[in-house]
Motif scaffolding. Structure first.
Motif, PDB file in Angstrom:
ATOM      1  N   ARG A 286       0.817  -1.214   0.000  1.00 26.75           N
ATOM      2  CA  ARG A 286       0.000   0.000   0.000  1.00 26.75           C
ATOM      3  C   ARG A 286       0.852   1.266   0.000  1.00 26.75           C
ATOM      4  O   ARG A 286       0.346   2.361   0.228  1.00 26.75           O
ATOM      5  N   ASP A 287       2.150   1.127  -0.257  1.00 24.30           N
ATOM      6  CA  ASP A 287       3.090   2.262  -0.310  1.00 24.30           C
ATOM      7  C   ASP A 287       3.169   3.023   1.001  1.00 24.30           C
ATOM      8  O   ASP A 287       3.370   4.252   1.022  1.00 24.30           O
ATOM      9  N   LEU A 288       3.051   2.315   2.108  1.00 23.09           N
ATOM     10  CA  LEU A 288       3.119   2.933   3.427  1.00 23.09           C
ATOM     11  C   LEU A 288       4.475   2.678   4.071  1.00 23.09           C
ATOM     12  O   LEU A 288       5.097   1.632   3.849  1.00 23.09           O
ATOM     13  N   ASP A 289       4.929   3.622   4.888  1.00 24.93           N
ATOM     14  CA  ASP A 289       6.124   3.411   5.691  1.00 24.93           C
ATOM     15  C   ASP A 289       5.804   2.426   6.805  1.00 24.93           C
ATOM     16  O   ASP A 289       4.654   2.318   7.271  1.00 24.93           O
ATOM     17  N   VAL A 290       6.843   1.702   7.261  1.00 24.01           N
ATOM     18  CA  VAL A 290       6.668   0.683   8.288  1.00 24.01           C
ATOM     19  C   VAL A 290       7.701   0.891   9.389  1.00 24.01           C
ATOM     20  O   VAL A 290       8.883   1.098   9.114  1.00 24.01           O
ATOM     21  N   ILE A 291       7.244   0.824  10.631  1.00 24.94           N
ATOM     22  CA  ILE A 291       8.131   0.713  11.791  1.00 24.94           C
ATOM     23  C   ILE A 291       7.859  -0.646  12.394  1.00 24.94           C
ATOM     24  O   ILE A 291       6.728  -0.944  12.787  1.00 24.94           O
ATOM     25  N   THR A 292       8.867  -1.510  12.431  1.00 21.48           N
ATOM     26  CA  THR A 292       8.652  -2.849  12.967  1.00 21.48           C
ATOM     27  C   THR A 292       9.581  -3.136  14.127  1.00 21.48           C
ATOM     28  O   THR A 292      10.756  -2.752  14.113  1.00 21.48           O
ATOM     29  N   GLU A 293       9.037  -3.770  15.139  1.00 23.04           N
ATOM     30  CA  GLU A 293       9.833  -4.253  16.251  1.00 23.04           C
ATOM     31  C   GLU A 293      10.774  -5.346  15.742  1.00 23.04           C
ATOM     32  O   GLU A 293      10.483  -6.029  14.753  1.00 23.04           O
ATOM     33  N   LYS A 294      11.921  -5.500  16.391  1.00 20.18           N
ATOM     34  CA  LYS A 294      12.817  -6.591  16.009  1.00 20.18           C
ATOM     35  C   LYS A 294      12.253  -7.908  16.523  1.00 20.18           C
ATOM     36  O   LYS A 294      11.531  -7.920  17.525  1.00 20.18           O
ATOM     37  N   PRO A 295      12.573  -9.031  15.882  1.00 15.95           N
ATOM     38  CA  PRO A 295      13.216  -9.117  14.577  1.00 15.95           C
ATOM     39  C   PRO A 295      12.265  -8.674  13.476  1.00 15.95           C
ATOM     40  O   PRO A 295      11.049  -8.802  13.614  1.00 15.95           O
ATOM     41  N   MET A 296      12.829  -8.158  12.386  1.00 14.29           N
ATOM     42  CA  MET A 296      11.990  -7.668  11.295  1.00 14.29           C
ATOM     43  C   MET A 296      11.009  -8.747  10.856  1.00 14.29           C
ATOM     44  O   MET A 296       9.808  -8.489  10.673  1.00 14.29           O
TER      45      MET A 296
ATOM     46  N   LYS B  17       8.587 -19.182  29.096  1.00 11.16           N
ATOM     47  CA  LYS B  17       7.206 -19.137  29.584  1.00 11.16           C
ATOM     48  C   LYS B  17       6.243 -18.703  28.489  1.00 11.16           C
ATOM     49  O   LYS B  17       5.036 -18.900  28.615  1.00 11.16           O
ATOM     50  N   ARG B  18       6.784 -18.085  27.459  1.00  3.42           N
ATOM     51  CA  ARG B  18       5.942 -17.420  26.468  1.00  3.42           C
ATOM     52  C   ARG B  18       6.021 -18.118  25.110  1.00  3.42           C
ATOM     53  O   ARG B  18       6.682 -19.136  24.941  1.00  3.42           O
ATOM     54  N   TRP B  19       5.374 -17.516  24.131  1.00  4.75           N
ATOM     55  CA  TRP B  19       5.348 -18.056  22.771  1.00  4.75           C
ATOM     56  C   TRP B  19       6.728 -18.134  22.148  1.00  4.75           C
ATOM     57  O   TRP B  19       6.941 -18.911  21.206  1.00  4.75           O
ATOM     58  N   ASN B  20       7.690 -17.395  22.656  1.00  7.18           N
ATOM     59  CA  ASN B  20       9.049 -17.405  22.110  1.00  7.18           C
ATOM     60  C   ASN B  20       9.659 -18.796  22.087  1.00  7.18           C
ATOM     61  O   ASN B  20      10.570 -19.085  21.308  1.00  7.18           O
ATOM     62  N   ARG B  21       9.158 -19.693  22.934  1.00  4.96           N
ATOM     63  CA  ARG B  21       9.743 -21.033  23.089  1.00  4.96           C
ATOM     64  C   ARG B  21       9.432 -21.958  21.936  1.00  4.96           C
ATOM     65  O   ARG B  21       9.960 -23.078  21.878  1.00  4.96           O
ATOM     66  N   VAL B  22       8.594 -21.513  21.003  1.00  6.97           N
ATOM     67  CA  VAL B  22       8.240 -22.301  19.830  1.00  6.97           C
ATOM     68  C   VAL B  22       8.911 -21.673  18.608  1.00  6.97           C
ATOM     69  O   VAL B  22       8.648 -20.514  18.272  1.00  6.97           O
ATOM     70  N   ARG B  23       9.779 -22.415  17.927  1.00 11.40           N
ATOM     71  CA  ARG B  23      10.557 -21.850  16.823  1.00 11.40           C
ATOM     72  C   ARG B  23       9.673 -21.305  15.712  1.00 11.40           C
ATOM     73  O   ARG B  23       9.981 -20.280  15.111  1.00 11.40           O
ATOM     74  N   GLU B  24       8.578 -21.971  15.433  1.00 10.78           N
ATOM     75  CA  GLU B  24       7.695 -21.530  14.362  1.00 10.78           C
ATOM     76  C   GLU B  24       7.151 -20.133  14.613  1.00 10.78           C
ATOM     77  O   GLU B  24       6.855 -19.392  13.678  1.00 10.78           O
ATOM     78  N   LEU B  25       7.038 -19.743  15.884  1.00 13.37           N
ATOM     79  CA  LEU B  25       6.467 -18.445  16.240  1.00 13.37           C
ATOM     80  C   LEU B  25       7.519 -17.356  16.396  1.00 13.37           C
ATOM     81  O   LEU B  25       7.219 -16.168  16.200  1.00 13.37           O
ATOM     82  N   SER B  26       8.738 -17.733  16.759  1.00 14.73           N
ATOM     83  CA  SER B  26       9.760 -16.738  17.074  1.00 14.73           C
ATOM     84  C   SER B  26      11.021 -16.829  16.229  1.00 14.73           C
ATOM     85  O   SER B  26      11.829 -15.900  16.236  1.00 14.73           O
ATOM     86  N   GLY B  27      11.209 -17.952  15.533  1.00 12.72           N
ATOM     87  CA  GLY B  27      12.477 -18.181  14.861  1.00 12.72           C
ATOM     88  C   GLY B  27      13.537 -18.719  15.783  1.00 12.72           C
ATOM     89  O   GLY B  27      14.683 -18.930  15.376  1.00 12.72           O
ATOM     90  N   GLY B  28      13.184 -18.933  17.065  1.00 11.73           N
ATOM     91  CA  GLY B  28      14.173 -19.326  18.065  1.00 11.73           C
ATOM     92  C   GLY B  28      14.879 -18.093  18.606  1.00 11.73           C
ATOM     93  O   GLY B  28      14.798 -16.994  18.060  1.00 11.73           O
ATOM     94  N   LEU B  29      15.616 -18.269  19.688  1.00 11.06           N
ATOM     95  CA  LEU B  29      16.238 -17.113  20.339  1.00 11.06           C
ATOM     96  C   LEU B  29      17.443 -16.577  19.580  1.00 11.06           C
ATOM     97  O   LEU B  29      17.839 -15.426  19.773  1.00 11.06           O
TER      98      LEU B  29
ATOM     99  N   VAL C 221      17.238 -15.832  16.635  1.00  8.52           N
ATOM    100  CA  VAL C 221      16.581 -14.805  15.819  1.00  8.52           C
ATOM    101  C   VAL C 221      15.912 -13.775  16.714  1.00  8.52           C
ATOM    102  O   VAL C 221      16.173 -12.581  16.611  1.00  8.52           O
ATOM    103  N   HIS C 222      15.034 -14.223  17.609  1.00  6.88           N
ATOM    104  CA  HIS C 222      14.277 -13.267  18.422  1.00  6.88           C
ATOM    105  C   HIS C 222      15.182 -12.377  19.267  1.00  6.88           C
ATOM    106  O   HIS C 222      14.983 -11.166  19.332  1.00  6.88           O
ATOM    107  N   LYS C 223      16.171 -12.948  19.922  1.00 11.09           N
ATOM    108  CA  LYS C 223      17.029 -12.168  20.824  1.00 11.09           C
ATOM    109  C   LYS C 223      18.361 -11.785  20.186  1.00 11.09           C
ATOM    110  O   LYS C 223      18.775 -10.629  20.257  1.00 11.09           O
TER     111      LYS C 223
END
Length: 452
Positions: A97-107, A174-186, A188-190
């Motif tokens: 949509r030709d919009l600028d994006v600000i994304t939290e890490k990881p992209m 404790k959170r969703w981060n523990r599942v690679r499919e959701l976070s990419g693993g630590l 990536v995430h961290k």
């Protein structure tokens, strides 16, 4: 007259509320406004209204209503701050949509999605900004300046050892981060935070990665697991008195069945966790955990530099140890990230500079208030006011920065699984972002990379 910029938020997470919505509604309210919220969970909209009652009339949308939100609210910028695996969907939708994006890490969470974002950005009028706030910490900007001044000469090697304590480190399990499919693993995430810092400091791009990793502290086979049983939650668990991780950070008077508020997620007068179908107090010893908690990695860079990296998610204290070596000298620094949680006195962070031939120099950096070592307030100014024109170097991160950090993180865990060196170009789908000269330098271990 200043034009007000309109922001729509995709993913009403704790980060979205505190890091983005709050400053837009307060510090930068004169030039910014929130015009839309999008999330899969309606309970998160209620949390926003509770937190910011003066702005409770912001339109809200379901996870599949992105285009309707854009058509109805006409935002200038999309802020992407939901669960990591949702980032690619909304970054790509915004660019279409030709919009600028600000994304939290990881992209995004994969090299393939990095490639898609880079291609979409090239075809779009919009630009992607990745919020790597670690760059903005005063100690980290001083390190960048020392390197730019040439005091270290050509960078040859970097040693970076990152430590997370049993409080912070266990929270990811404790959170969703523990599942690679959701976070990419630590990795990536961290670790994207850490890889981006190194890339930015030395002005070189990663070329190849080799790594080892393991799940040592968490999961069903962990030594500290009081009982092999899945489906437990901290706030209802009957074994908290036998759990070293829980006991270390919770007084007996606050143990289960009183909810564990590790993430500050409890809302006064409301239910224990203000979400419809998600709890951030899952057991850290569950067998569903499929990521690692310990890594060591070697990274080769386009200008010949070599990184020796490690990260550990269960240690007695939090912080890092860094050394950067060059043809003219060496730089060292040690940080203790959370002194209040460290069981011994900690010094104020300084930087030691050792010229190759000369006397040691200790550099005392002016520290600033704010999250992530004083970096958050400075990042927010750049995001919502534009980059500081006086600063003599580039600091705000773009899509290419995000891609290199994610690709390095994916290469780390792929190397762990496949037991081989992983080329960054392979992770990015065969598309290298290096120029011909840089690629040759990376292969030969030769010239210095770009010093942006």
């Amino acid at each position: 007259m200043t034009t007000r910029r309109k922001y729509a938020i995709c993913g009403v997470s704790g980060r979205a509320l505190g890091m983005f919505a709050k400053p837009i509604l307060t510090t930068f309210a004169g030039s910014c406004e929130v015009v839309g919220l999008l999330d899969r969970d309606p309970a998160r909209f209620e949390l926003y209204r509770t937190r910011y009652p003066d702005h409770a009339d912001v339109p809200v949308y379901g996870e599949s209503e992105f285009d309707r939100m854009v058509d109805e609210t006409r935002p200038d910028v999309i802020i992407v701050a939901g669960r990591d695996d949702t980032h690619a969907r909304y970054v790509l939708a915004a660019l279409r949509r030709d919009l600028d994006v600000i994304t939290e890490k990881p992209m995004v969470t994969t090299g393939e999605d990095c490639r898609r974002v880079l291609e979409a950005e090239r075809a779009s009028k919009g630009n992607v900004t990745v919020t790597f706030n670690y760059r903005y910490a005063p100690v980290h900007t001083k390190i960048k300046e020392i390197i730019m001044e040439g005091k270290l000469g050509r960078i040859t090697s970097i040693d970076l050892n990152w430590y997370l304590d049993t409080y912070h480190g266990s929270s990811y399990f404790k959170r969703w981060n523990r599942v690679r499919e959701l976070s990419g693993g630590l990795s990536v995430h961290k670790s994207t935070h850490h890889f981006d810092l190194v890339n930015w400091w030395i002005g070189q791009k990663p070329v190849e990665v080799f790594a080892y990793g393991a799940l040592n502290y968490y999961g069903a086979e962990a030594e500290a697991n009081p009982n092999k049983e899945d489906g437990r939650f901290c706030s209802t668990c009957e074994l908290t008195n036998k759990c070293s991780y829980y006991s270390r950070w919770n007084a007996r008077s606050k143990r289960a069945p009183v909810p564990d508020d590790h993430l500050g997620s409890l809302d006064a007068g409301k239910k224990a966790f203000p979400y419809s179908d998600y709890r951030p107090d899952q057991c850290i010893f569950d067998s569903s955990i499929d990521i690692e908690d310990t890594y060591t990695a070697a990274v080769k860079y386009s200008g010949g530099a070599l990184l020796s990296y490690s990260v550990n998610f269960s240690l007695p204290y939090e912080g890092y140890r860094l050394a950067i070596n060059g043809t003219k000298g060496r730089l060292e620094t040690v940080e203790y990230h959370m002194p209040a949680r460290t069981p011994f006195p900690t010094p104020v962070q300084t930087i030691d500079y050792f010229p190759l031939f000369g006397s040691k120099e200790t550099i005392h950096v002016v520290h600033k208030e704010g999250g992530h070592g004083g970096g958050d307030p400075l990042l927010l100014e750049d995001l919502f006011m534009g980059e500081d024109p006086v600063r003599p170097y580039r600091i705000l991160s773009g899509a290419e920065d995000g891609a290199y950090s994610v690709a390095t993180g994916e290469a780390v865990w792929r190397s762990v699984k496949e037991h081989r060196p992983i080329p960054i170009a392979e992770v990015l789908g065969g598309v290298s972002l290096l120029g011909a000269a840089e690629a040759a330098a990376g292969t030969a271990g030769g010239e210095k990379g770009d010093a942006r």
